[in-house]
Scaffold this motif. Structure first.
Motif, short mmCIF file in Angstrom:
data_model
loop_
_atom_site.label_atom_id
_atom_site.label_comp_id
_atom_site.label_asym_id
_atom_site.label_seq_id
_atom_site.Cartn_x
_atom_site.Cartn_y
_atom_site.Cartn_z
N VAL A 1 90.97 84.60 112.80
CA VAL A 1 90.78 85.40 114.01
C VAL A 1 89.62 86.38 113.83
N SER A 2 88.72 86.38 114.80
CA SER A 2 87.57 87.28 114.77
C SER A 2 87.94 88.59 115.48
N ALA A 3 88.79 89.36 114.83
CA ALA A 3 89.23 90.64 115.37
C ALA A 3 89.91 91.42 114.25
N ARG A 4 89.92 92.74 114.37
CA ARG A 4 90.60 93.56 113.37
C ARG A 4 92.09 93.27 113.38
N HIS A 5 92.71 93.35 112.23
CA HIS A 5 94.09 92.88 112.09
C HIS A 5 95.09 93.71 112.87
N GLU A 6 94.79 94.99 113.11
CA GLU A 6 95.74 95.84 113.83
C GLU A 6 96.01 95.33 115.25
N LEU A 7 95.03 94.68 115.85
CA LEU A 7 95.21 94.17 117.20
C LEU A 7 96.27 93.07 117.24
N MET A 8 96.30 92.23 116.21
CA MET A 8 97.33 91.19 116.17
C MET A 8 98.70 91.80 115.90
N VAL A 9 98.76 92.77 115.00
CA VAL A 9 100.04 93.43 114.73
C VAL A 9 100.61 94.01 116.02
N GLU A 10 99.78 94.70 116.79
CA GLU A 10 100.27 95.35 118.00
C GLU A 10 100.55 94.35 119.11
N GLU B 1 92.90 84.20 121.67
CA GLU B 1 91.81 84.35 122.62
C GLU B 1 91.82 85.74 123.26
N ALA B 2 93.02 86.24 123.58
CA ALA B 2 93.12 87.57 124.18
C ALA B 2 92.68 88.65 123.19
N ILE B 3 93.07 88.51 121.94
CA ILE B 3 92.74 89.52 120.94
C ILE B 3 91.25 89.52 120.61
N GLU B 4 90.65 88.35 120.54
CA GLU B 4 89.22 88.30 120.27
C GLU B 4 88.42 88.90 121.41
N ALA B 5 88.90 88.73 122.64
CA ALA B 5 88.25 89.38 123.78
C ALA B 5 88.44 90.89 123.71
N GLN B 6 89.64 91.31 123.31
CA GLN B 6 89.93 92.74 123.15
C GLN B 6 89.04 93.36 122.07
N GLU B 7 88.82 92.63 120.98
CA GLU B 7 87.99 93.14 119.88
C GLU B 7 86.58 93.50 120.35
N THR C 1 86.71 93.30 110.72
CA THR C 1 86.84 92.69 112.05
C THR C 1 87.23 91.22 112.00
N THR C 2 87.86 90.80 110.91
CA THR C 2 88.40 89.44 110.83
C THR C 2 89.74 89.47 110.11
N HIS C 3 90.60 88.54 110.47
CA HIS C 3 91.86 88.42 109.74
C HIS C 3 92.38 86.99 109.83
N THR C 4 93.30 86.66 108.95
CA THR C 4 94.00 85.39 109.03
C THR C 4 95.41 85.66 109.50
N TYR C 5 95.84 84.89 110.48
CA TYR C 5 97.18 85.02 111.03
C TYR C 5 98.01 83.84 110.53
N TYR C 6 98.92 84.13 109.62
CA TYR C 6 99.86 83.14 109.10
C TYR C 6 101.16 83.26 109.89
N TRP C 7 101.63 82.15 110.43
CA TRP C 7 102.85 82.21 111.23
C TRP C 7 103.79 81.04 110.89
N GLY C 8 105.06 81.28 111.13
CA GLY C 8 106.06 80.24 110.97
C GLY C 8 107.21 80.52 111.93
N VAL C 9 107.81 79.46 112.46
CA VAL C 9 108.96 79.60 113.36
C VAL C 9 110.10 78.77 112.80
N SER C 10 111.27 79.39 112.74
CA SER C 10 112.48 78.71 112.25
C SER C 10 113.50 78.66 113.38
#
Length: 343
Positions: free
Chosen positions: A147-156, A292-298, A260-269
């Motif tokens: 993701v081309s955005a700071r990691h805090e945006l994904m957390v929030e 897409e929303a977060i990169e636009a927000q960044e 301004t970049t992060h990796t988003y690791y996800w899993g669903v159980s």
């Protein structure tokens, strides 16, 4: 925080997938620091600074000899603990000053976790519990996004699920979700944000996959574990059959690579039967909308001038609390209350 430290360093972050690490040298960035990862001959994962101590050549572009890295620039050789064990044309013991940093490392359910702070504080019990992702009795899916955005945006984004009604209206969101009352619970470094919705219809994705009749009682609990891990429990039960509940849990590990970049690791159980391929395709599509929303927000956040105003509503109490937790952790590390890692 005028010195502009933006990371909590005394923490575990996912550096890579277990499947990415093997008998070749792999470069990964964490918190603006370059790392080189590989496995020893007996399969143990290793994480070292990706800078040769001699002239800072990237060790990921070097070669393995047994369990040692031989720098491809001048031949300095490092063992799996980071010690420099050989220098061409230099006889006798090598100075400890030529050693490089070795990072504490652990593997859980296909994710490789690295402790980026003071090694003396690396406690594996602090790694968030993702055991369900390794439970063969459940349906589990996983994935990653760069993701081309700071990691805090994904957390929030993951904490403020009001966005489901607007970003995901045709999949996991609908109009009532944004209006549902919110309760917030705070326990030290853990923040829980809960929504309970009674007598509602399921959104499209859950209606297709949960096997429940509308109306349902639906719940959503988001759990923040500092500094950058979020667990989301999504559940429902038919009003006519409250004893039959369906729930999935989304595990979200957000790893800052650079500012301004992060990796988003996800899993669903899932605790209910669901077609693996359909689930993977559907969830990937949903999370792509988030990215897409977060990169636009960044782009907007990056263009902010000093003193730019941001309004927060009463419903943002949980998100604002997590900001304060991260800021407090960073401040304590900078003040030495929690010993920062050696740089």
């Amino acid at each position: 925080m005028n010195n502009r430290e933006v990371y909590v360093r005394n923490a575990w972050y996912v550096a890579a997938l277990s499947s990415e690490i093997g008998r070749s040298l792999s470069e990964k960035w964490l918190l603006d620091e370059p790392l080189v990862l590989y496995r020893t001959e007996d399969g143990k994962a290793v994480a070292l600074t990706n800078r040769c101590s001699h002239r800072r050549f990237p060790l990921s572009r070097s070669r393995l000899e047994g369990d040692r890295i031989v720098c491809a620039y001048h031949g300095f050789t490092f063992d799996a603990g980071g010690a420099c064990v050989a220098i061409p044309a230099v006889e006798g013991p090598v100075s400890d000053r030529a050693s490089i940093r070795a990072y504490p490392i652990a593997e859980r359910t296909g994710w490789v976790w690295v402790w980026t702070g003071n090694p003396a504080l690396a406690d594996e019990s602090l790694i968030p519990d993702t055991a369900w992702l390794g439970d063969a009795s459940r349906v589990n899916i996983t994935g990653t996004f760069e993701v081309s955005a700071r990691h805090e945006l994904m957390v929030e984004n993951l904490l403020d699920l009001t966005h489901l009604s607007f970003v995901h209206p045709t999949s996991i969101g609908n109009s009532y979700f944004a209006k549902a009352p919110i309760t917030t619970e705070i326990d030290g470094m853990v923040v829980k944000i809960k929504r309970m919705m009674e007598g509602v219809d399921l959104p499209p994705f859950h209606a297709r996959t949960m096997g429940l009749e509308n109306p349902v009682n639906r719940w959503n609990e988001t759990e923040f574990i500092a500094p950058a891990f979020v667990k989301v429990h999504v559940g429902a039960a038919s009003c006519g059959a409250p004893g039959v509940a369906r729930q999935n849990t989304v595990f979200n590990a957000i790893t800052p690579r650079t500012r301004t970049t992060h990796t988003y690791y996800w899993g669903v159980s899932f605790n209910y039967p669901i077609d693996h391929g359909h689930a993977l395709e559907s969830v990937t599509r949903v999370l792509t909308e988030d990215v897409e929303a977060i990169e636009a927000q960044e782009l907007m956040v990056a263009s902010d001038r000093d003193g730019a105003f941001e309004y927060s509503a009463a419903t943002d109490a949980g998100v604002m609390r997590t900001r304060r937790i991260r800021e407090d952790l960073i401040r304590k590390e900078m003040d030495g209350a929690v010993a920062p890692a050696a740089r």
